[in-house]
Design an enzyme around this catalytic site. Structure first.
Site, PDB file in Angstrom:
ATOM      1  N   LYS B  84     -18.742  23.678  27.558  1.00 20.03           N
ATOM      2  CA  LYS B  84     -19.790  22.668  27.722  1.00 20.03           C
ATOM      3  C   LYS B  84     -19.245  21.492  28.523  1.00 20.03           C
ATOM      4  CE  LYS B  84     -22.961  19.998  24.743  1.00 20.03           C
ATOM      5  NZ  LYS B  84     -23.285  19.697  23.342  1.00 20.03           N
ATOM      6  N   SER B 159     -28.055  20.507  22.260  1.00 16.73           N
ATOM      7  CA  SER B 159     -27.716  20.179  23.639  1.00 16.73           C
ATOM      8  C   SER B 159     -26.804  21.202  24.319  1.00 16.73           C
ATOM      9  CB  SER B 159     -27.049  18.800  23.689  1.00 16.73           C
ATOM     10  OG  SER B 159     -25.835  18.821  22.957  1.00 16.73           O
ATOM     11  N   SER B 183     -26.252  20.790  17.749  1.00 18.96           N
ATOM     12  CA  SER B 183     -26.225  21.156  19.173  1.00 18.96           C
ATOM     13  C   SER B 183     -25.509  22.459  19.511  1.00 18.96           C
ATOM     14  CB  SER B 183     -25.606  20.026  19.988  1.00 18.96           C
ATOM     15  OG  SER B 183     -26.546  19.004  20.182  1.00 18.96           O
TER      16      SER B 183
END
Lengths: 98, 488
Positions: B84, B159, B183
C-alpha cells in the site's frame, strides 16, 4: 436539531489548521461537519464519571533508547532531493524576517 | 495451474521445487498487471526494473545454495508482493494517494517492507488507496479509484482497496495493507480475499505514514488463510525503531491453520437491534455459526458491548490524531509547495489547501474541532474515556469467548458514488471493524459465500490480543467450508 458549528467556527478551525475554504465550500463543509459532530455527541450519553481516559491500549510506559549519536545511513542529497526548493544543504522558505 | 491463480505458498513451493523460476514468476506477474491495470487501476507505481533484477539475483541464490537455515524461513522466496502506498519504500515513490506526496521518494523502507524483502519476497509495486487512508472506497485517491475485480462497477473497498483488488485479480502473490478502522478487512471482504489486522504492536509501524498512531497497524491481504499466516510469520517482529512494537513469544501461525475448532467458545454477533444487515450477509453469518458448531465449537449469540458508541468514539479519536499527524505536511522539506506564497504562513496555508482533497480537509477540521479549547473535554477526552469502557467490556467478553464472529461489513461492495454527499453513512459502515482498532485486538476477514449478484461476503473473527493463532484456527475452518463440497 440545534446547530453546533457556525461559519465563524469553521473559519477559526481553518486558521488553526492552515487551510482555506471558499465561501461556497465553507457552507457545505460546515453542514457536513455539523452533522458529524452532532453524531459524535452521542458519546455524551455514556456515564464516564469514574473512568480514566485510555490513550494507548498497551500497558507500557515510555520506551527510551540509549542516547548515542548514530551515523545516518541515508544520504543528505537524497533527503534534500524531496525539498521543493533548496540552497546548498538547506530547504529554502520565504523570508521570515524583514 | 496458471501462475496468477496460485497462492503465495504454492508459488513459493513451485519455485523451491524448481518447477518454475523466479524470473518466470515475476514476468508472469507483470503480464497480468499489464493486462488488467487499464480496467482496474490497482497500482500507483510499478517497480518492474528492480523486481526483475531482484528475481535474477534470488534465482541465482536459490540454485547455488540454500540460504535459509530452516525451510520455513524460505516459504516466500521469489513470491511477488505489492505494498500500500502509505508504507515507505526506499527509492520508490510513496504518495499516500495524495497530490501532497505525488513526487515524494523515501530514503528508507518501512519495517514490514524490509522484513519481506529479507525473506526473499519480490516487491512489484505500490497500490492505490484513499488519500492518506481517509475513506472506505478508494474514491478519495487523488489518482482516481480502483475498481473491484469481481464487478468493475463496484468499489473495491478501502482504504487498502488497491492491495485487496491486486490480490483478487492475481496481480501479485500477496499484498500489505494498513488498518486504522477496518482498512484491511473491509476491502478484503469486498474483493473476496483474506485480510488480517494484527494486534496493535505485533507488526512494526516504522515507515508507515501515520493516520491515527494509536490504532494504525499494517497487515497481510492474501488469497487464503495459510498465506496470511505465512506473511504474518515474517512481519510479526519487534522493531527497535517503533517504540510501540512488542517483543512476543515466537508463534507458529501456519501450524494454527488446521481448522480445528473443537472446544472453542465463539460468540456470534449480528450487530445492534437497529443495524441494517444485507439479508445475504445475515444468512452467511448464521451458516458460518452452524459450520463452527458442527465442527465442535460452542457457538452462542452475543451482543457486542457499546456498539452504538463505537463509530462516534472511533472517528473522534481518529480525526483528532489525524489532524495532529498531518500538521507535518507544510510544503517545506518535502511534498507539494505552492509557488506564489509571499510569507511562511501563506506558504503553509496555500500548499495544504491546494494539495489536500476534500475528505482530508474534512477530517483535519473535525480533528481540530474536537481538540480545540472548550471542546477537548466534551469530545476528545470523552472519547478516550469511552475507549477505556469499550476496552474493558471487550476484555470481559473475551473471558467468556475465545473468538467473536460477526460480519466484516453490513453489506457487500457498493457501487461507485454510493456515499457521495453522505460522509456519515460511510463512517457508519465501519461499525464492525472499528472495535478491533479501539481495543488493539486482532481481527481477520475471511470470504464466506456470495450475495445474489455474485459479490463476495466477508465474515470477521476477532480475538484476544496476540492470539492470532486462534483467529487462524477459526478462519481455516470457515475457509474449508467455503472451498469444500458444501455450498454456502
Amino acid at each position: 436539531m440545534e446547530e453546533r458549528i457556525d461559519q465563524d467556527t469553521i473559519q477559526r478551525l481553518c486558521g488553526q489548521a492552515k487551510l482555506t475554504l471558499s465561501p461556497e465550500e465553507g457552507e457545505s463543509v460546515r453542514k457536513e461537519i455539523d452533522r458529524v459532530i452532532g453524531y459524535f455527541a452521542k458519546i455524551e450519553e455514556l456515564d464516564t464519571t469514574e473512568t480514566l481516559p485510555l490513550f494507548s491500549v498497551q500497558d507500557q510506559s515510555n520506551v527510551f533508547r540509549v542516547d548515542e549519536a548514530q551515523e545516518y545511513a541515508g544520504r543528505t542529497e537524497d533527503v534534500l532531493s524531496n525539498a521543493p526548493e533548496k540552497k546548498g544543504d538547506f530547504p529554502v522558505v520565504p523570508k521570515v524576517v524583514s | 495451474m496458471q501462475l496468477e491463480q496460485m497462492s503465495a505458498l504454492e508459488l513459493g513451493e513451485a519455485i523451491a521445487a524448481g518447477r518454475v523460476t523466479i524470473p518466470e514468476v515475476v514476468s508472469a506477474t507483470f503480464s497480468e498487471i499489464r493486462s488488467r491495470e487499464e480496467s482496474l487501476h490497482c497500482f500507483l507505481t510499478l517497480a518492474e526494473q528492480s523486481a526483475r533484477q531482484q528475481a535474477v539475483r534470488l534465482q541465482a541464490i536459490v540454485e547455488s545454495e540454500n540460504p535459509f537455515e530452516k525451510p520455513e524461513e524460505g516459504l516466500l522466496v521469489g513470491v511477488p508482493f505489492a505494498v500500500k502506498d502509505n508504507l515507505c519504500t526506499k527509492g520508490l515513490r510513496t504518495t499516500c494517494g495524495s497530490a501532497m506526496l505525488e513526487h515524494f521518494v523515501p530514503t528508507y523502507s518501512a519495517g514490514v517492507v524490509n522484513l519481506l524483502e529479507k525473506a526473499g519476497a519480490v516487491l512489484v509495486g505500490k497500490t492505490n488507496m484513499d488519500e492518506f487512508a481517509f475513506g472506505s472506497t478508494t474514491e478519495t485517491s487523488c489518482f482516481g479509484p480502483t475498481r473491484n475485480p469481481i464487478d468493475p462497477e463496484r468499489v473495491p473497498g478501502g482504504s487498502s482497496g488497491g492491495s485487496a483488488a491486486a490480490v483478487a485479480a492475481g496481480e501479485c502473490g500477496f499484498a500489505i495493507g494498513t488498518d486504522t478502522g477496518g482498512s484491511i478487512r473491509q476491502p478484503a471482504a469486498y474483493c473476496g480475499v483474506v485480510g488480517l489486522k494484527p494486534t496493535y504492536g505485533l507488526v512494526s509501524r516504522y515507515g508507515l505514514i501515520a493516520y491515527a498512531s494509536s490504532m494504525d497497524q499494517a497487515g497481510p491481504l492474501t488469497r487464503d488463510v495459510r498465506d496470511c499466516a505465512a506473511v504474518l510469520q515474517v512481519i510479526a517482529k519487534k522493531d527497535g525503531l517503533d517504540s510501540t512494537s512488542v517483543e512476543t513469544e515466537p508463534k507458529d501461525y501456519l501450524k494454527a491453520c488446521v481448522g480445528d475448532v473443537r472446544g472453542l467458545r465463539i460468540g456470534l454477533a449480528d450487530g445492534a437491534p437497529d443495524t441494517k444487515l444485507q439479508p445475504e450477509v445475515a444468512g452467511a453469518l448464521e451458516r458460518a455459526g452452524d459450520c463452527l458448531r458442527e465442527a465442535g465449537a460452542e457457538v452462542e449469540r452475543v451482543q457486542l458491548p457499546y456498539l452504538e458508541y463505537m463509530v462516534p468514539a472511533y472517528y473522534t479519536l481518529a480525526c483528532a490524531e489525524a489532524s495532529s499527524n498531518l500538521e507535518r505536511f507544510d510544503g517545506v522539506k518535502y511534498g507539494y509547495r505552492d509557488k506564489t506564497a509571499r510569507n511562511l504562513s501563506d506558504l503553509y496555508e496555500r500548499s495544504r489547501t491546494e494539495a489536500f482533497g476534500p475528505e482530508v480537509k474534512r477530517r483535519i477540521l473535525l480533528g481540530t474541532y474536537v481538540l480545540s479549547a472548550g471542546f477537548y473535554d466534551q469530545y476528545y477526552l470523552k472519547a478516550l474515556k469511552a475507549r477505556r469502557k469499550i476496552k474493558e467490556a471487550y476484555d470481559s467478553l473475551y473471558t467468556q469467548y475465545d473468538l467473536i464472529l460477526c460480519p466484516t461489513a453490513p453489506t457487500t461492495a457498493p457501487k461507485f458514488g454510493a456515499y457521495s454527499g453522505d460522509t456519515l453513512a460511510m463512517y457508519q459502515s465501519d461499525l464492525f471493524t472499528v472495535p478491533a482498532n479501539l481495543t488493539g485486538c486482532p481481527a481477520i476477514s475471511v470470504p464466506f459465500g456470495e450475495d445474489a449478484d455474485g459479490l463476495p461476503i466477508g465474515l470477521q473473527l476477532m480475538g484476544r490480543a496476540f492470539e492470532e493463532p486462534l483467529l487462524f484456527q477459526g478462519a481455516a475452518l470457515l475457509e474449508t467450508e467455503r472451498k469444500g463440497g458444501r455450498s454456502v
